[in-house]
Every structure is written in structure tokens, then in C-alpha cells.
Design a protein around this motif. Structure first.
Motif, PDB file in Angstrom:
ATOM      1  N   ALA A 563      32.450  38.502  16.547  1.00 50.15           N
ATOM      2  CA  ALA A 563      31.467  39.320  15.556  1.00 50.15           C
ATOM      3  C   ALA A 563      31.759  38.523  14.264  1.00 50.15           C
ATOM      4  O   ALA A 563      30.499  38.509  13.329  1.00 50.15           O
ATOM      5  CB  ALA A 563      32.233  40.714  15.576  1.00 50.15           C
ATOM      6  N   GLU A 564      32.747  38.160  13.925  1.00 48.15           N
ATOM      7  CA  GLU A 564      33.068  37.400  12.589  1.00 48.15           C
ATOM      8  C   GLU A 564      32.081  36.319  12.478  1.00 48.15           C
ATOM      9  O   GLU A 564      31.307  36.058  11.310  1.00 48.15           O
ATOM     10  CB  GLU A 564      34.444  36.883  12.267  1.00 48.15           C
ATOM     11  N   ASP A 565      31.950  35.325  13.308  1.00 52.12           N
ATOM     12  CA  ASP A 565      30.873  34.292  13.385  1.00 52.12           C
ATOM     13  C   ASP A 565      29.453  34.625  13.652  1.00 52.12           C
ATOM     14  O   ASP A 565      28.807  33.930  13.029  1.00 52.12           O
ATOM     15  CB  ASP A 565      31.241  33.288  14.522  1.00 52.12           C
ATOM     16  N   PHE A 566      29.118  35.818  14.543  1.00 51.65           N
ATOM     17  CA  PHE A 566      27.821  36.019  15.051  1.00 51.65           C
ATOM     18  C   PHE A 566      26.895  36.537  13.785  1.00 51.65           C
ATOM     19  O   PHE A 566      25.880  36.477  13.632  1.00 51.65           O
ATOM     20  CB  PHE A 566      28.049  37.152  15.968  1.00 51.65           C
ATOM     21  N   PHE A 567      27.627  37.660  12.967  1.00 56.75           N
ATOM     22  CA  PHE A 567      27.066  38.299  11.790  1.00 56.75           C
ATOM     23  C   PHE A 567      26.983  37.254  10.476  1.00 56.75           C
ATOM     24  O   PHE A 567      28.036  37.067  10.165  1.00 56.75           O
ATOM     25  CB  PHE A 567      27.539  39.517  11.499  1.00 56.75           C
ATOM     26  N   PRO A 568      25.934  37.022  10.255  1.00 61.88           N
ATOM     27  CA  PRO A 568      26.078  36.260   8.844  1.00 61.88           C
ATOM     28  C   PRO A 568      26.499  36.751   7.774  1.00 61.88           C
ATOM     29  O   PRO A 568      26.693  38.205   7.610  1.00 61.88           O
ATOM     30  CB  PRO A 568      24.325  35.917   8.415  1.00 61.88           C
ATOM     31  N   PRO A 569      27.146  36.199   6.623  1.00 52.05           N
ATOM     32  CA  PRO A 569      28.025  36.857   5.671  1.00 52.05           C
ATOM     33  C   PRO A 569      26.962  37.771   4.732  1.00 52.05           C
ATOM     34  O   PRO A 569      27.426  38.943   4.382  1.00 52.05           O
ATOM     35  CB  PRO A 569      27.974  35.417   4.496  1.00 52.05           C
ATOM     36  N   GLU A 570      25.734  37.513   4.874  1.00 50.30           N
ATOM     37  CA  GLU A 570      24.847  38.434   4.117  1.00 50.30           C
ATOM     38  C   GLU A 570      24.689  39.876   4.540  1.00 50.30           C
ATOM     39  O   GLU A 570      24.331  40.914   4.053  1.00 50.30           O
ATOM     40  CB  GLU A 570      23.255  37.859   3.483  1.00 50.30           C
ATOM     41  N   SER A 571      25.121  39.860   6.064  1.00 46.25           N
ATOM     42  CA  SER A 571      25.000  41.204   6.487  1.00 46.25           C
ATOM     43  C   SER A 571      25.985  42.390   6.138  1.00 46.25           C
ATOM     44  O   SER A 571      25.680  43.393   6.315  1.00 46.25           O
ATOM     45  CB  SER A 571      25.242  41.046   8.102  1.00 46.25           C
ATOM     46  N   GLY A 572      27.184  41.562   5.513  1.00 38.68           N
ATOM     47  CA  GLY A 572      28.154  42.786   4.694  1.00 38.68           C
ATOM     48  C   GLY A 572      29.135  43.284   5.718  1.00 38.68           C
ATOM     49  O   GLY A 572      29.723  44.203   5.284  1.00 38.68           O
ATOM     50  N   ARG A 598      18.058  45.827   9.244  1.00 38.14           N
ATOM     51  CA  ARG A 598      17.945  44.475   9.039  1.00 38.14           C
ATOM     52  C   ARG A 598      18.506  43.650  10.383  1.00 38.14           C
ATOM     53  O   ARG A 598      18.111  42.491  10.792  1.00 38.14           O
ATOM     54  CB  ARG A 598      18.333  43.982   7.861  1.00 38.14           C
ATOM     55  N   TYR A 599      19.657  44.186  10.736  1.00 42.80           N
ATOM     56  CA  TYR A 599      20.426  43.544  11.983  1.00 42.80           C
ATOM     57  C   TYR A 599      20.323  44.169  13.292  1.00 42.80           C
ATOM     58  O   TYR A 599      21.316  43.890  14.067  1.00 42.80           O
ATOM     59  CB  TYR A 599      21.639  43.022  11.429  1.00 42.80           C
ATOM     60  N   GLY A 600      19.601  45.245  13.324  1.00 42.13           N
ATOM     61  CA  GLY A 600      19.612  46.325  14.535  1.00 42.13           C
ATOM     62  C   GLY A 600      19.390  45.090  15.634  1.00 42.13           C
ATOM     63  O   GLY A 600      20.057  45.261  16.706  1.00 42.13           O
ATOM     64  N   HIS A 601      18.264  44.170  15.826  1.00 44.87           N
ATOM     65  CA  HIS A 601      18.238  43.491  16.983  1.00 44.87           C
ATOM     66  C   HIS A 601      19.481  42.522  17.079  1.00 44.87           C
ATOM     67  O   HIS A 601      19.832  42.116  18.340  1.00 44.87           O
ATOM     68  CB  HIS A 601      17.214  42.336  16.792  1.00 44.87           C
ATOM     69  N   LYS A 602      20.443  42.125  16.028  1.00 34.20           N
ATOM     70  CA  LYS A 602      21.313  41.279  16.302  1.00 34.20           C
ATOM     71  C   LYS A 602      22.634  42.147  17.022  1.00 34.20           C
ATOM     72  O   LYS A 602      23.489  41.609  17.796  1.00 34.20           O
ATOM     73  CB  LYS A 602      22.000  40.713  14.857  1.00 34.20           C
ATOM     74  N   ILE A 603      22.695  43.233  16.623  1.00 33.40           N
ATOM     75  CA  ILE A 603      23.648  44.309  17.133  1.00 33.40           C
ATOM     76  C   ILE A 603      23.471  44.501  18.791  1.00 33.40           C
ATOM     77  O   ILE A 603      24.387  44.357  19.280  1.00 33.40           O
ATOM     78  CB  ILE A 603      23.596  45.465  16.528  1.00 33.40           C
ATOM     79  N   LYS A 604      22.221  44.686  19.002  1.00 33.39           N
ATOM     80  CA  LYS A 604      21.750  44.648  20.343  1.00 33.39           C
ATOM     81  C   LYS A 604      22.191  43.399  21.216  1.00 33.39           C
ATOM     82  O   LYS A 604      22.582  43.305  22.423  1.00 33.39           O
ATOM     83  CB  LYS A 604      19.946  45.047  20.618  1.00 33.39           C
ATOM     84  N   GLU A 605      21.960  42.282  20.502  1.00 26.91           N
ATOM     85  CA  GLU A 605      22.325  40.983  21.001  1.00 26.91           C
ATOM     86  C   GLU A 605      23.691  40.881  21.235  1.00 26.91           C
ATOM     87  O   GLU A 605      24.205  40.327  22.430  1.00 26.91           O
ATOM     88  CB  GLU A 605      21.633  40.001  20.342  1.00 26.91           C
ATOM     89  N   PHE A 606      24.322  41.266  20.281  1.00 29.78           N
ATOM     90  CA  PHE A 606      25.977  41.219  20.247  1.00 29.78           C
ATOM     91  C   PHE A 606      26.398  42.008  21.507  1.00 29.78           C
ATOM     92  O   PHE A 606      27.389  41.590  22.047  1.00 29.78           O
ATOM     93  CB  PHE A 606      26.463  41.990  18.888  1.00 29.78           C
ATOM     94  N   GLU A 607      25.786  43.016  21.812  1.00 33.96           N
ATOM     95  CA  GLU A 607      26.412  43.995  22.827  1.00 33.96           C
ATOM     96  C   GLU A 607      26.200  43.209  24.221  1.00 33.96           C
ATOM     97  O   GLU A 607      27.084  43.330  25.144  1.00 33.96           O
ATOM     98  CB  GLU A 607      25.590  45.275  22.895  1.00 33.96           C
ATOM     99  N   GLN A 608      24.900  42.837  24.350  1.00 37.39           N
ATOM    100  CA  GLN A 608      24.640  41.852  25.511  1.00 37.39           C
ATOM    101  C   GLN A 608      25.498  40.768  25.934  1.00 37.39           C
ATOM    102  O   GLN A 608      25.885  40.757  26.985  1.00 37.39           O
ATOM    103  CB  GLN A 608      23.317  41.507  25.477  1.00 37.39           C
ATOM    104  N   ILE A 609      25.857  40.057  24.917  1.00 38.57           N
ATOM    105  CA  ILE A 609      26.621  38.766  24.969  1.00 38.57           C
ATOM    106  C   ILE A 609      28.228  39.127  25.235  1.00 38.57           C
ATOM    107  O   ILE A 609      28.952  38.731  26.127  1.00 38.57           O
ATOM    108  CB  ILE A 609      26.728  38.108  23.803  1.00 38.57           C
TER     109      ILE A 609
END
Length: 833
Positions: A563-572, A598-609
Motif C-alpha cells: 500500500a505504501e508503494d502503490f499509492f503515490p505521495p500526493e494521495s495523502g 481521485r484514486y477510486g480506481h487505484k483502490i479497486k485495483e489494490f483490492e484485486q491485487i
């Protein structure tokens, strides 16, 4: 073994060295001189008289190392050209840009045409660093690239033969940059070494301090309403500057600034994104996640001439990064001619400047006397220079100390210094000769050295793994088979290139550049392999225990790290947790609604991975909210007291000194865009109950505005700032109150305050309260600038004149002591852990 110096010796430009070894002629680089003189090319007559060229090896893509490749390749079309994959992509961009420039030069005959560039590109064969290759079937010659750390894809070249071994540094840097890591050169055993000496007589300034100085300059120019022009080499330096400013912007050190990127820089940035395996590991991961590592809403490409003119004509302050780095052409020269005439603007030089370049002439103006008229000539136009000028050391070349370290590490028997002005090379050579046993030569163009290596040094043999003898290239389904084979044959600790993997797959070695890139892409996606942390162009096996844990949901600690690596720093994202029994990942973002949008699609991708269900903490991080307030505020506006947070209403309320309606609306809009919260600004100069009229000056007292102006002038050059000047009244009468960051700072100026009392006729007192917001801001900034971070906000104890801290992780005691000393000098408060 013979070496012919055809260019690049005793100068910076036209690097071209011919190595005659074991009956073959190997050319190391083939560049042009960038000075714009008539004699741009290396001495090709030397090459012709020596019997031509059998193979060409290129260290990196800069034109002073590649600019003559189309010419030499036209003359010797049978000579294969070898370079890394990233270098080929960059060389294509640079040479096509050169074609455009030659086409625009009226009255001059181009030195090559597009056909020659296309033919030359078709003769290139790419190899990854650290994979030894044999360029000739009939000779026992081996050549290996090693990452040189200068720019994307840059390599040093190591040639091994029965007649001896040679190491050519190319342009090399040992220092980690934002885009690439420093050189990774193992303990080789060369008989002969050719090394650059660009900065052989200098030690570089501290990189971090130079970057901070650059950011500070940009802030200062923006605050005075000016524009900053940073002429930058399109390849390498420009990408570094973009990331330096982007990092400062993300950390809140740069506020409300637009950054424009122009010239060939844009095309080079695209090539960087297409070659993630040659980037720094942290950047590569972001590219693989689909993040744009260079551009965002505030850092944008200049699309055309109209946009360029609009940027210059607008009154809005901004920063422009543009090629060329020497102001010798490209949009940067046009920008300079427009911006140099305004004293609010600034031109910052960040790289090497040739003697004939306008950039060098601009730097020479730094030595002009005060009041002396300054001007610069661009083409046929003389432009007055009224803007400020600065020089910032962000070199991607090794300095004297780094070169000495490399030479001592490799300990060659014969050492040749090239790629440096005569004096720099001479000083370095004299120092090296006093420290090593081997012979040192200061090479000059036109020289030929006949080197007789009687007993060549024995070379370390590289261990190889047996082949699977398969056909084609491995698919994603074959990765587990490869993983087992490499592990079963003792390769668990190996770092392997794409070529190494293909040789393990099929022993015949018949694979193309595209096969290697496709294999590397599959290795990047595979769960069985991972890029080496320092050399992402090499791959390692994922440990067996990590693979076993991948069945079902990802292991909890691995998930949290991912999670630390997956979400960019600007995600907060600032906090991570888990409810293990439920398979729920708890993610806390600074501004939850904004993160969801802004990162809803990344959150879904995170769940899949990961196989974990994500639950978002809907509480705001109030520390981040407060930082956002500081970020949107103009530098000269300060809040009064602390903010009020209204959770149910989704709003924050602050009190400030005073703003007009238009400024307030702009601040509220920016705050809403960043946080998703409404900002209510309560003007601290107004009160619900009408205050009594302010005390007026009495006989013998200076008019209050004049008194304030005198006080401001008296403190204007002092190291400490007066944050506020107020007229107050108590039972003893009217007085002026000065607010400092702490009362202790005010007491340092007791003598000056007494003088001001006598001159103005007013009683002047020091505000007995500290400015808590500024204390906390200063504390965090001083710590974070040096890599020290807090678990929670500092707590201020005014009665003890102390700020207490709870550190995150282990802090370096000496660094903390340094921060404490600086903090005390600026606040008269101590820091306590």
C-alpha cells in the motif's frame, strides 16, 4: 593494443576513441563539438588511416558522444553499433532534433541526412548492462556495459581480450540523482583505463543544499511577481529539475506556482517513461502503476508557439524549464531574450557552459560591477540584462574526489584522462600520479599510443547457468518453470539481465532487441521475479517464502508495505492498518473524499491485487488540513490563533489579519480543491462588537503609520522577523506591540527597541505570547529538510520555552543537534525529545 584519440581529449566535445585490439578496430563513442564552430567533427582521417571500424560501442546518448554516428556508420556500414536500450531510444530523439536544426540553418550544408540516421539506427544492437557480449565470432573479445549513473541508460564500457583489458568510463557520476542511481562499477581488473575529467579540478557543492537553494530562489522570484527561466539540457538535467521542483511542491515548499516545460525536454521525458527499468527503482514502480512521474496539474508541457507567447505576456509568476541548457538555441534562448529585461525575473544556470555559449556569457555578468550596464547578444540581437542571475551546481559528472575513488578501486596500469579542459585534466593527473603505481597520461587529440601489455591481468570469470534449450521466448506461463530452473541450479542470489534470462531459456543466443524488451516486460509483471533495487534493469528471484504466502490474500505486512508503494505521495495516505480476521485493509487518507474521488480506481485495483477489502477512514487528518491552510495562504498573510474544525458541516474556520473579497475567494477555492472542505475566513480585523477607535498619536508621538514604517525598516535586515505590529491601549495609555515568533527573540532587540521608542515617541512593548503556528511550522520544516520526521505535531510549552517532539523512527543524534542549534538561534526556544 593501440588507442587513437580522434576527439574528446583535452576538450569537452566530440568524444571519439579508436581501440585496436586482437586485430579488430573498436570505436568508443562518436560525438560532435557543441561549441557551434566550423570544426564540429572528430578526426575521421585517423580512423581511415588506421583501417576503419569493425564495431562501435556507445556510452550514452548525449550528442557530444553520438552526434557523428550517422557519418561514421555511413562510411563503415558493416560495423555494428552497440548501446543500451534506453540509449537507442534517446539517440533517436536527439539525432532527429539535430536534423531539424540543420534544416533551419540557411546557407549551411547538413553533415548528414535523414536517410543516414535511419540507416544508422537499423545497425544498432541493444544490450543490458552487466551482460557480457561477444561482438566478433572470430576473435576472443568480450565487451560489457556497466551502469554509469550519468543519465538514463548511460554506461561505462569494459573490453576484455587476450591482449589486455580496457575500461572506458564515458560520462560517469557516483552520486544518486532523482532519476537514476549513481554508477555501479564492480571491482574490475583493467590494464588500461580511459576516464573523464570534466570536473577533475573541482569538488561539487552539497547536492541537497544546492537543490534547496534552487527552490528558495524560485520562491523568492515568485513572491516578487517575477518569472524564473531555468535553461536546461533536454536530456538528464531537465528531468532532474522537474523532479526537484515537483518534490518541493508536494512537500509544500513551493506554493501556488505553475511550472512550464518546453523544447525537446518534453520528448525526452516520454522516453524516460518508456524505459522504467533504467530509472531509479522508486520512479520505476510509479511508472509501472501508470503514474506520470513528471507532469501534473501544475507542471505542464508548452504545446505551441502561441502558448509560449501567452506565458511570457501574462503577469502571472511562473517557472519555465526549457532547452537548450547553454542558451545556444531552442526555446530557452527566446525566453531569455524576453525575460532578461525585467528586474523581477531570474535566469538560473544549472549545467556546464561552453566557452562560446551565451550561457557562459550570462554567467560572466555575475562578475560585473554594481551599476554597470549589462547586456547579452542572442544571434544578431543585443538584449539588456536587468534580471537577476544565478548558478546552481547540479552536475551529473564525477568530481575530483569521485574520480580518485574510481581510479583507486580499479587500479589500472595505464590511465588516460579525457573529456576535460587542459588545466582540469592536468591538475587531476598530477594528483593521481602521486597516489597510484600505474602511469598517467593527459591525452590530446591526434595522439596514438601503442600499449604493450606483457602480462595482462587475469579476469574474474562470470558464472553461468545451464540452458533449458527451449524455443521462442518465455511467456508469462513459463515464468514459474524459469524460476524453478534458476533456483535449482544455484542462481537464487543472481541478478540477471533480460539477455541472461533468454540465454537460460534458449542456448543459441538468437534473440532480437524486441525479444529482450518483451521478456523484460513479462519479468516486470511476473510474481516470480522482481527488479533489483539498485539496478532495475537486472532481475532477481522472488524468495520462495514470499511466493508461498501469495496463495489467497497477500500476507498482512506485505500488503501494508505494498500500500505504501502503490499509492503515490500526493494521495495523502498517512496510516495503514488491518482487521486480519475480516480481511479488511484500513487506509487513512489526509482528505478522504478527495482520495475517493481521485484514486477510486487505484483502490479497486489494490483490492484485486492484494485480495483485501479496503475500508477508508472517513476522518480528516487535521494536521494535513492545517498544512493545507498554510499552503494556500500568500506568504505575507498569517493566521491568528488556531483553526476551528466543524466535522458535521465539513468546514474549517480561521481568523486572519485581513484580505479583500477576491483574495479570500481564491484562497477558499484552492483549499476546497485540495481538501474537499469549505474554508470560512473570519477577518481578525473585524469584531462582532464594534471596538473602540484605535488610539491616536498624541503630542510628541510620530504618526502611527510612519512609526510602523520606521520599525519595519529598522528590522528589514535583521535575521529575525516582526510578524505583527499593533496599536494597543491599557490603563497606562496607548503603546505599540511587536509580535515575534517568541518573546525571547524580541528581547534580543531591547537596545534597538529603546532607540525606536526615543525616535517615535511611542512606548513599544513585546507581545508576551509566542506565535504557536509559526513555531510548529518552523520545527517541522527544519526537521523534514534533514530527513527527520515526527509521529505527531510538536507540543509547545511557553512556560519552559521549549518544544517537545515525538520522533518517528531512530534519529541521527548529530543531525538532531544541528537542528536544535539552528532552532534555538531562530526562536530562543529549545527542542526536547
Amino acid at each position: 593494443m593501440k588507442i587513437l584519440f580522434c576527439g574528446g581529449a583535452g576538450e569537452v566535445g566530440a568524444s571519439c576513441f579508436l581501440l585496436k585490439v586482437s586485430g579488430k578496430n573498436i570505436l568508443l563513442d562518436c560525438g560532435i563539438r557543441m561549441s557551434g564552430g566550423k570544426d564540429d567533427l572528430p578526426d575521421f582521417r585517423m580512423i581511415q588511416e588506421a583501417g576503419g571500424v569493425d564495431a562501435i560501442f556507445v556510452s550514452h546518448a548525449h550528442l557530444d558522444h553520438t552526434g557523428s554516428l550517422p557519418i561514421i556508420s555511413r562510411e563503415y556500414p558493416e560495423a555494428t553499433i552497440y548501446m543500451t536500450h534506453a540509449t537507442k531510444d534517446l539517440t533517436r530523439v536527439l539525432l532527429y532534433d539535430s536534423l531539424k536544426i540543420m534544416d533551419r540553418q540557411e546557407g549551411e550544408i547538413p553533415i548528414y541526412a535523414e536517410k543516414h540516421v535511419l540507416d544508422m539506427l537499423g545497425r544498432i544492437v541493444c544490450f543490458s548492462p552487466e551482460h557480457p557480449l561477444t561482438p566478433f565470432k572470430d576473435r576472443d573479445i568480450s565487451v560489457t556495459f556497466y551502469s554509469a549513473g550519468h543519465i538514463l541508460g548511460a554506461s561505462s564500457i569494459y573490453v576484455q581480450s587476450k591482449e589486455g583489458s580496457l575500461f572506458y568510463s564515458g560520462d560517469i557520476s557516483m552520486t544518486n540523482q532523482h532519476t537514476v542511481v549513481g554508477a555501479t562499477i564492480p571491482r574490475l581488473r583493467p590494464d588500461v583505463m580511459i576516464v573523464e575529467s570534466t570536473y577533475g579540478d573541482k569538488l561539487h557543492a552539497n547536492r541537497q543544499m544546492e537543490e534547496e537553494r534552487l527552490v528558495k530562489m524560485v520562491n523568492e522570484v515568485i513572491s516578487r511577481g517575477g518569472k524564473v527561466l531555468i535553461p536546461a539540457f533536454a536530456l538528464g538535467r531537465a528531468q532532474e529539475i522537474v523532479l526537484i521542483l515537483k518534490r518541493a511542491k508536494n512537500r509544500g515548499d513551493l506554493k501556488g506556482i505553475k511550472i512550464y516545460v518546453d523544447g525537446m525536454v518534453k520528448d525526452i521525458c516520454r522516453v524516460y517513461r518508456l524505459n522504467p527499468n533504467y530509472l531509479k527503482n522508486s520512479l520505476a514502480k510509479r511508472v509501472w502503476r501508470g503514474v506520470d512521474i513528471f507532469f501534473d496539474d501544475d507542471i505542464m508541457e508548452v504545446e505551441d508557439k502561441e502558448m509560449r507567447e501567452e506565458i511570457v505576456e501574462r503577469s502571472e509568476p511562473c517557472c519555465i524549464i526549457s532547452s537548450s541548457g547553454m542558451l545556444s538555441g531552442g526555446p530557452s534562448q527566446w525566453y531569455a531574450s524576453k525575460l532578461a529585461t525585467d528586474e523581477k525575473n531570474h535566469i538560473g544556470i544549472t549545467g556546464y557552459q561552453d566557452e562560446e555559449a551565451p550561457g557562459r556569457a550570462l554567467l560572466n555578468l555575475l562578475d560585473s560591477r554594481e551599476g554597470e550596464e549589462r547586456s547579452l547578444v542572442f544571434g544578431d540581437v543585443k538584449v539588456p540584462v536587468r534580471c537577476s542571475i544565478g548558478s546552481y551546481s547540479l552536475s551529473a559528472h564525477a568530481d575530483r574526489g569521485e574520480i580518485l575513488g574510481l581510479v583507486h578501486s580499479l587500479a589500472p596500469r595505464k590511465l588516460f584522462l579525457v573529456h576535460g579542459e587542459g588545466e582540469a585534466a592536468f591538475k587531476l593527473g598530477r594528483e593521481i600520479q602521486g597516489e597510484i603505481w600505474g602511469k598517467v597520461y593527459i591525452a590530446t587529440n591526434g595522439e596514438e599510443y601503442d600499449l604493450s601489455i606483457r602480462n595482462p591481468r587475469k579476469q574474474l570469470r562470470r558464472r553461468t547457468l545451464p540452458s533449458l534449450n527451449r524455443w521462442g521466448i518465455p511467456t508469462e506461463d513459463d515464468m514459474e518453470l524459469l524460476w524453478n530452473h534458476i533456483r535449482d541450479n544455484g542462481g537464487e542470489d543472481f541478478a540477471l539481465s533480460g539477455e541472461d534470462i533468454l540465454l537460460i531459456w534458449k542456448e543459441d543466443g538468437k534473440f532480437s532487441h524486441d525479444h529482450v524488451k518483451e521478456t523484460m516486460d513479462r519479468l516486470n509483471r511476473s510474481k516470480f521475479f522482481e527488479p533489483d533495487r539498485r539496478r532495475p534493469f537486472l532481475f532477481r528471484l522472488v524468495p520462495k517464502h514470499d511466493l508461498e504466502e501469495e496463495e489467497g490474500p497477500m500476507e498482512v505486512n506485505q500488503m501494508l508495505k505494498f500500500a505504501e508503494d502503490f499509492f503515490p505521495p500526493e494521495s495523502g495516505l498517512y496510516k495503514k492498518g488491518a482487521r486480519f480476521d475480516e480481511g479488511v485493509a484500513l487506509l487513512s487518507f489526509a482528505f478522504p473524499p478527495v482520495a475517493m474521488e481521485r484514486y477510486g480506481h487505484k483502490i479497486k485495483e489494490f483490492e484485486q491485487i492484494t485480495g483485501w477489502t479496503v475500508e477508508i477512514n472517513d476522518e480528516y487528518n487535521l494536521e494535513a488540513v492545517e498544512n493545507a491552510i498554510y499552503k494556500v495562504m500568500p506568504n505575507d498573510i498569517h493566521t491568528e490563533g488556531s483553526m476551528s474544525y466543524y466535522r458535521e458541516e465539513g468546514a474549517v474556520k480561521i481568523r486572519i489579519d485581513g484580505l479583500d473579497g477576491e483574495e479570500s475567494r481564491a484562497i477558499m477555492d484552492r483549499f476546497k480543491a485540495i481538501t474537499g472542505l469549505d474554508l470560512i475566513i473570519d477577518d481578525a480585523t473585524l469584531d462582532i462588537i464594534s471596538p473602540p477607535p484605535p488610539p491616536a498619536a498624541t503630542a510628541g508621538q510620530m504618526e502611527q503609520n510612519r512609526a510602523f514604517a520606521l520599525i519595519e525598516k529598522a528590522f528589514s535586515e535583521k535575521p529575525h522577523r516582526v510578524y505583527k505590529r499593533s496599536l494597543k491601549q491599557d490603563k497606562n495609555g496607548a503603546f505599540i506591540e511587536l509580535s515575534f515568533i517568541t518573546p525571547g527573540v524580541g528581547k534580543l532587540y531591547s537596545d534597538l527597541i529603546r532607540e525606536l521608542e526615543e525616535e517615535t515617541g511611542w512606548s513599544i512593548r513585546i507581545n508576551p505570547n509566542a506565535n504557536l503556528n509559526e513555531l510548529i511550522k518552523l520545527t517541522r520544516r527544519l526537521l523534514e529538510e534533514r530527513g527527520l520526521y515526527l509521529k505527531k505535531n510538536p507540543s509547545v510549552h511557553q512556560d519552559m520555552e521549549m518544544v517537545k517532539l515525538v520522533p518517528s523512527g531512530n534519529w541521527d543524534e548529530s543531525i538532531f543537534d544541528e537542528v536544535s542549534r539552528e532552532f534555538f538561534s531562530r526562536t530562543c526556544y529549545t527542542l526536547s525529545l
